[in-house]
Write an enzyme that holds these catalytic residues in place. Structure first.
Site, PDB file in Angstrom:
ATOM      1  N   LYS A  29       0.897  -1.286  -0.058  1.00  0.00           N
ATOM      2  CA  LYS A  29       0.022   0.092  -0.158  1.00  0.00           C
ATOM      3  C   LYS A  29       0.901   1.214   0.154  1.00  0.00           C
ATOM      4  O   LYS A  29       0.619   2.174  -0.770  1.00  0.00           O
ATOM      5  CB  LYS A  29      -0.931  -0.048   1.214  1.00  0.00           C
ATOM      6  N   ASN A  30       1.731   1.345   1.058  1.00  0.00           N
ATOM      7  CA  ASN A  30       2.511   2.564   1.239  1.00  0.00           C
ATOM      8  C   ASN A  30       3.595   2.587  -0.106  1.00  0.00           C
ATOM      9  O   ASN A  30       4.182   3.953   0.078  1.00  0.00           O
ATOM     10  CB  ASN A  30       3.173   2.676   2.600  1.00  0.00           C
ATOM     11  N   ARG A 105      -4.213   9.991   4.414  1.00  0.00           N
ATOM     12  CA  ARG A 105      -2.911  10.909   4.630  1.00  0.00           C
ATOM     13  C   ARG A 105      -2.319  11.150   3.393  1.00  0.00           C
ATOM     14  O   ARG A 105      -1.455  12.205   3.192  1.00  0.00           O
ATOM     15  CB  ARG A 105      -2.111  10.031   5.543  1.00  0.00           C
ATOM     16  N   CYS A 129      -5.500   7.445   9.300  1.00  0.00           N
ATOM     17  CA  CYS A 129      -5.821   6.841  10.458  1.00  0.00           C
ATOM     18  C   CYS A 129      -5.428   7.706  11.807  1.00  0.00           C
ATOM     19  O   CYS A 129      -4.430   8.589  11.709  1.00  0.00           O
ATOM     20  CB  CYS A 129      -4.989   5.487  10.591  1.00  0.00           C
ATOM     21  N   ARG A 134      -0.815  14.471  13.455  1.00  0.00           N
ATOM     22  CA  ARG A 134       0.040  14.187  12.180  1.00  0.00           C
ATOM     23  C   ARG A 134       0.093  15.376  11.281  1.00  0.00           C
ATOM     24  O   ARG A 134      -0.604  15.731  10.365  1.00  0.00           O
ATOM     25  CB  ARG A 134      -0.946  13.310  11.292  1.00  0.00           C
ATOM     26  N   ASP A 328       4.113   0.288  12.200  1.00  0.00           N
ATOM     27  CA  ASP A 328       2.691  -0.134  11.721  1.00  0.00           C
ATOM     28  C   ASP A 328       2.726  -1.506  12.294  1.00  0.00           C
ATOM     29  O   ASP A 328       1.798  -2.141  12.220  1.00  0.00           O
ATOM     30  CB  ASP A 328       3.012  -0.288  10.157  1.00  0.00           C
ATOM     31  N   ILE A 350       7.164   6.783  17.033  1.00  0.00           N
ATOM     32  CA  ILE A 350       7.036   7.409  15.962  1.00  0.00           C
ATOM     33  C   ILE A 350       5.434   8.110  16.044  1.00  0.00           C
ATOM     34  O   ILE A 350       5.477   9.430  15.587  1.00  0.00           O
ATOM     35  CB  ILE A 350       6.842   6.644  14.628  1.00  0.00           C
ATOM     36  N   ARG A 420      -8.732  -0.766   4.387  1.00  0.00           N
ATOM     37  CA  ARG A 420      -8.018   0.482   3.706  1.00  0.00           C
ATOM     38  C   ARG A 420      -6.379  -0.257   3.370  1.00  0.00           C
ATOM     39  O   ARG A 420      -5.995   0.500   2.488  1.00  0.00           O
ATOM     40  CB  ARG A 420      -7.855   1.493   4.635  1.00  0.00           C
TER      41      ARG A 420
END
Ligand code: EPZ
Length: 439
Positions: A29-30, A105, A129, A134, A328, A350, A420
């Site tokens: 995904k990222n 995001r 999320c 953020r 994550d 983080i 997601r």
């Protein structure tokens, strides 16, 4: 897909049995999201193969379409996922629709791509999320360093530039998204940009690989790996061209299933695994008493947990930037740690508020206390199935892990968060022998 996830709001599982089976890991995904954003820079058709079929990717597709790009998807020629064709030959709008910007995001990195392509962008503050503060201050100051003027109009951000110019950007922290945003803006800026303290996550390096394949000139010197020094030699837009790119596998999905095997016990095989990106995870699993066998050539990883009762918690794990233990996977680790013997302290370094899952795990019988950025899990809990609620993506997946470890039936509701990022968590876990279904 055996069952339909799209009409379901929850997943139901019967825990207590060990896992056994094989599953192929979906595309990342990222990595997919910023590469889709990068396609906006390229006035030609690009094809991204083996992308995950998830709601965040669909949302990024809608955002690209809103600019005038043509986005087409079809079932991937790989065994899972989708191939996405993106033709940004003609861009007609730089105003991104709030509905999709606020949904995730990653929408913020379209600012860098739009500035690079048309010199202007209107976006809202992005969503995503709820895992703590953020802010996007480093994104904005980085783009300003390259010459963009940025101001707010109501709740919207308006960015404008006549011509982006290379600059030296020193990031206060190696933010993944800020690094990606600056790379996208710098790729076609005039002159050279140097990012100091750039993020070194695979999702950054793969963006550079994609852009270089499409004609950009991004250099990762030795010092990138030691101090995050990244060099982007801007090229004219006309130098960028069509590219076909195979997506990397999702290290976080692989790590999630690794912790599922720890929590439920058994023997599982994962295929299409980015093994070299999972060193910190393999180290933790081995120290807890699981056995990991990797085959880098075949990209497979086998986890075996013959005696779940013998698993032992490490004393302390801290989340960190890559190659440290990923934030994550902090919730999936917490779910597995709840049943292992001994006390684990997790420090979340983080994000400021990423322990929402603890309350749900407590309802299943876990013994967890939270103090600021630190969680203490006193393990060896006998988890019991309950109705629990997903509050965010990775925490939601971790609740499914806990459900597999618990006795009786667990129902996880609000799974739109999980969808997601996980293409088909139910299908995948069924391949691994879990008794699980969409409800
Ligand atoms: C990316 O988020 C990932 N998201 C996250 O994955 C991941 O947890 C995170 O990187 C860290 O690895 C995507 O790739 C879409 P950051 P990002 O900027 O880019 C602070 C998931 O579950 N910060 O590296 O938003 C920030 O608040 C998601 O898939 C600022 O203060 O992460 C955080 O504390 C969740 N100002 C820290 O830096 C800024 O301008 C790291 O954030 C930017 C960030």
């Amino acid at each position: 897909m055996a069952q339909c996830k799209n009409n379901s709001n929850s997943i139901k599982m019967e825990g207590g049995s060990p896992l056994c089976g094989s599953v192929r890991i979906q595309g990342s995904k990222n990595a997919t999201l910023p590469i889709m954003a990068a396609c906006l820079l390229i006035p030609d058709k690009c094809t991204l193969r083996g992308c995950p079929d998830i709601t965040d990717v669909a949302c990024m597709g809608r955002l690209l379409e809103s600019t005038g790009a043509v986005v087409e998807t079809k079932a991937s020629h790989f065994q899972t996922g989708i191939d996405i064709g993106i033709n940004a030959g003609s861009i007609s709008s730089c105003r991104l629709p709030s509905r999709y910007v606020k949904a995730m995001r990653s929408s913020v990195i379209l600012m860098g791509a739009l500035l690079g392509r048309v010199g202007e962008a209107y976006v809202d503050y992005p969503g995503g999320c709820v895992i703590g503060e953020r802010p996007i201050d480093w994104h904005l100051s980085g783009l300003e360093k390259l010459g963009a003027q940025i101001w707010t109009e109501g709740s919207r951000i308006h960015a404008y530039v006549d011509e982006l110019k290379g600059a030296c950007v020193n990031l206060p922290f190696p933010s993944v998204g800020a690094t990606q945003n600056i790379i996208l803006a710098a790729a076609t800026a005039k002159g050279t940009t140097v990012i100091k303290n750039a993020a070194r996550e695979p999702e950054v390096t793969v963006l550079c690989d994609f852009l270089n394949k499409a004609g950009a000139d991004i250099v990762l010197p030795e010092s990138f790996w030691t101090e995050g020094r990244l060099i982007i030699n801007g090229v004219p837009l006309s130098r960028l061209h069509a590219a076909v790119f195979d997506m990397i596998p999702d290290r976080i999905v692989a790590g999630t299933y690794m912790f599922a095997a720890m929590a439920a016990g058994g023997n599982i095989n994962l295929e299409n695994v980015p093994i070299e990106q999972l060193c910190s995870v393999c180290a933790i699993i081995t120290k807890m008493g699981g056995s990991v066998v990797c085959n880098p050539e075949r990209k497979t990883l086998a986890i075996s947990v013959p005696e779940r009762d013998k698993l032992k918690n490490m004393d302390f794990v801290e989340t960190d930037v890559y190659p440290g233990f990923p934030t994550d996977l902090q919730s999936p680790l917490m779910a597995a740690a709840a049943i292992a013997k001994g006390e684990l302290t997790i420090k979340e370094s983080i994000f400021s508020s990423r322990f929402k899952i603890a309350e749900e795990l407590r309802r299943m019988g876990a013994d967890i206390s939270i103090n600021g950025d630190t969680a203490v899990i006193r393990g060896a809990a006998a988890l019991t199935g309950r109705n629990v609620i997903a509050h965010e993506l990775r925490g939601g997946a971790a609740l499914a892990i806990a459900g597999l470890a618990a006795s009786g039936i667990t129902t996880v509701s609000d799974i739109s968060y999980i969808n997601r990022g996980y293409q088909d968590i139910v299908g995948d876990l069924r391949c691994l022998g879990a008794k699980i279904s969409y409800e």
